[in-house]
Write a protein that holds these residues in place. Sequence first.
Motif: not given
Length: 159
Positions: A23, A62, A82-86, A88
Amino acid sequence: MRPTLAPADFTDWNDLLGLIHASFAYMDGRIDPPSSAHALTPKTLRQRSKTEHLYLATPPLIGCAFFAEQPGALYIGKLAIASGAQGKGLGRAFIEQAEILARGLGLPRLRLETRIELVGNHAAFAALGFVRTAERSHPGYDRITSIVMEKPLSQSGSA
Protein backbone atom coordinates in the motif's frame (compact mmCIF):
# COMPACT_ATOMS: atom_id res chain seq x y z
CA MET A 1 -17.00 -4.18 4.49
CA ARG A 2 -16.68 -2.72 7.97
CA PRO A 3 -13.25 -2.75 9.63
CA THR A 4 -13.17 -4.39 13.05
CA LEU A 5 -10.77 -4.63 15.94
CA ALA A 6 -8.20 -7.34 15.29
CA PRO A 7 -8.94 -10.50 17.26
CA ALA A 8 -6.66 -11.22 20.22
CA ASP A 9 -5.43 -14.37 18.47
CA PHE A 10 -4.44 -12.58 15.22
CA THR A 11 -1.23 -14.12 13.84
CA ASP A 12 -0.99 -13.03 10.20
CA TRP A 13 1.81 -10.52 10.86
CA ASN A 14 3.66 -11.35 7.63
CA ASP A 15 0.49 -10.72 5.58
CA LEU A 16 -0.15 -7.48 7.46
CA LEU A 17 3.40 -6.33 6.74
CA GLY A 18 2.95 -7.24 3.08
CA LEU A 19 -0.27 -5.22 2.90
CA ILE A 20 1.40 -2.16 4.42
CA HIS A 21 4.46 -2.43 2.17
CA ALA A 22 2.31 -2.85 -0.97
CA SER A 23 0.00 0.00 0.00
CA PHE A 24 2.86 2.38 0.75
CA ALA A 25 5.05 1.37 -2.25
CA TYR A 26 3.75 4.23 -4.42
CA MET A 27 5.55 6.64 -2.07
CA ASP A 28 9.00 5.23 -2.87
CA GLY A 29 10.95 7.87 -4.74
CA ARG A 30 8.23 10.48 -4.10
CA ILE A 31 8.84 11.28 -0.44
CA ASP A 32 11.99 12.21 1.42
CA PRO A 33 12.82 10.83 3.92
CA PRO A 34 11.55 7.38 2.92
CA SER A 35 8.46 5.97 4.63
CA SER A 36 8.82 4.53 8.11
CA ALA A 37 6.91 1.52 6.73
CA HIS A 38 10.29 0.23 5.52
CA ALA A 39 11.42 -0.20 9.14
CA LEU A 40 8.43 -2.34 10.13
CA THR A 41 8.75 -6.07 10.77
CA PRO A 42 6.23 -8.70 11.82
CA LYS A 43 7.64 -8.40 15.34
CA THR A 44 7.29 -4.59 15.49
CA LEU A 45 3.73 -4.82 14.20
CA ARG A 46 2.87 -7.41 16.86
CA GLN A 47 4.42 -5.16 19.54
CA ARG A 48 2.58 -2.12 18.23
CA SER A 49 -0.73 -3.99 18.43
CA LYS A 50 -0.20 -4.40 22.17
CA THR A 51 -0.21 -0.62 22.77
CA GLU A 52 -2.47 0.57 19.93
CA HIS A 53 -5.84 -0.47 18.54
CA LEU A 54 -5.33 -2.52 15.36
CA TYR A 55 -8.34 -2.54 13.04
CA LEU A 56 -8.57 -4.85 10.04
CA ALA A 57 -10.76 -5.33 6.99
CA THR A 58 -10.99 -9.09 6.38
CA PRO A 59 -11.32 -11.71 4.94
CA PRO A 60 -9.17 -11.60 2.99
CA LEU A 61 -6.91 -9.01 4.58
CA ILE A 62 -7.48 -5.92 2.42
CA GLY A 63 -7.08 -3.06 4.89
CA CYS A 64 -5.61 -2.05 8.22
CA ALA A 65 -5.05 0.92 10.50
CA PHE A 66 -3.47 1.46 13.88
CA PHE A 67 -5.28 3.86 16.22
CA ALA A 68 -3.18 5.27 19.06
CA GLU A 69 -4.50 7.22 22.02
CA GLN A 70 -2.73 10.57 22.35
CA PRO A 71 -3.46 13.52 24.62
CA GLY A 72 -6.63 15.08 23.19
CA ALA A 73 -6.80 12.92 20.05
CA LEU A 74 -6.89 9.48 18.50
CA TYR A 75 -3.97 9.16 16.10
CA ILE A 76 -4.51 7.22 12.87
CA GLY A 77 -1.36 5.48 11.67
CA LYS A 78 -0.42 3.06 8.92
CA LEU A 79 -3.80 3.20 7.24
CA ALA A 80 -3.30 0.78 4.35
CA ILE A 81 -5.77 -0.42 1.72
CA ALA A 82 -5.00 -3.13 -0.84
CA SER A 83 -4.86 -1.71 -4.37
CA GLY A 84 -7.87 -3.70 -5.56
CA ALA A 85 -9.97 -2.38 -2.67
CA GLN A 86 -9.10 1.31 -3.06
CA GLY A 87 -11.75 3.77 -4.15
CA LYS A 88 -14.61 1.71 -2.70
CA GLY A 89 -15.15 3.52 0.61
CA LEU A 90 -12.93 1.38 2.81
CA GLY A 91 -10.73 4.32 3.85
CA ARG A 92 -13.85 6.21 4.89
CA ALA A 93 -14.98 3.13 6.85
CA PHE A 94 -11.70 3.10 8.78
CA ILE A 95 -12.14 6.81 9.59
CA GLU A 96 -15.69 6.10 10.79
CA GLN A 97 -14.38 3.34 13.09
CA ALA A 98 -11.74 5.75 14.41
CA GLU A 99 -14.49 8.28 15.17
CA ILE A 100 -16.51 5.68 17.09
CA LEU A 101 -13.45 4.61 19.07
CA ALA A 102 -12.37 8.19 19.80
CA ARG A 103 -15.80 9.14 21.07
CA GLY A 104 -15.88 6.03 23.26
CA LEU A 105 -12.53 7.03 24.73
CA GLY A 106 -13.69 10.63 25.27
CA LEU A 107 -11.20 12.01 22.74
CA PRO A 108 -12.43 15.14 20.91
CA ARG A 109 -10.57 14.75 17.62
CA LEU A 110 -8.81 12.48 15.17
CA ARG A 111 -5.22 13.22 14.16
CA LEU A 112 -2.94 11.94 11.41
CA GLU A 113 0.20 12.91 9.56
CA THR A 114 0.82 12.81 5.86
CA ARG A 115 3.88 13.70 3.85
CA ILE A 116 4.12 17.14 2.32
CA GLU A 117 4.61 15.67 -1.16
CA LEU A 118 1.41 13.60 -1.09
CA VAL A 119 -1.07 16.31 -2.06
CA GLY A 120 -3.60 13.69 -3.15
CA ASN A 121 -3.68 12.41 0.43
CA HIS A 122 -4.17 15.97 1.72
CA ALA A 123 -7.21 16.37 -0.53
CA ALA A 124 -8.63 12.94 0.34
CA PHE A 125 -8.38 13.59 4.08
CA ALA A 126 -9.77 17.13 3.68
CA ALA A 127 -12.80 15.62 1.94
CA LEU A 128 -13.31 13.48 5.07
CA GLY A 129 -13.33 16.57 7.31
CA PHE A 130 -9.66 16.85 8.25
CA VAL A 131 -7.94 20.24 8.37
CA ARG A 132 -4.24 21.06 8.35
CA THR A 133 -3.17 22.03 11.87
CA ALA A 134 0.64 21.87 11.86
CA GLU A 135 3.73 21.33 9.77
CA ARG A 136 6.69 19.22 10.84
CA SER A 137 10.21 18.44 9.77
CA HIS A 138 11.85 15.05 10.23
CA PRO A 139 15.11 15.10 12.20
CA GLY A 140 17.97 16.33 10.02
CA TYR A 141 15.73 18.18 7.55
CA ASP A 142 15.53 21.97 7.31
CA ARG A 143 12.28 21.92 5.33
CA ILE A 144 8.73 20.82 6.04
CA THR A 145 8.44 17.06 5.42
CA SER A 146 4.96 16.31 6.79
CA ILE A 147 1.75 17.95 7.82
CA VAL A 148 -0.55 17.18 10.72
CA MET A 149 -4.25 17.05 9.97
CA GLU A 150 -7.04 16.84 12.53
CA LYS A 151 -10.76 16.24 12.45
CA PRO A 152 -12.75 17.64 15.37
CA LEU A 153 -15.55 15.37 16.59
CA SER A 154 -18.87 16.30 18.07
CA GLN A 155 -19.89 14.13 20.98
CA SER A 156 -23.31 13.47 19.42
CA GLY A 157 -21.98 11.20 16.69
CA SER A 158 -21.58 13.57 13.75
CA ALA A 159 -18.73 15.94 13.07
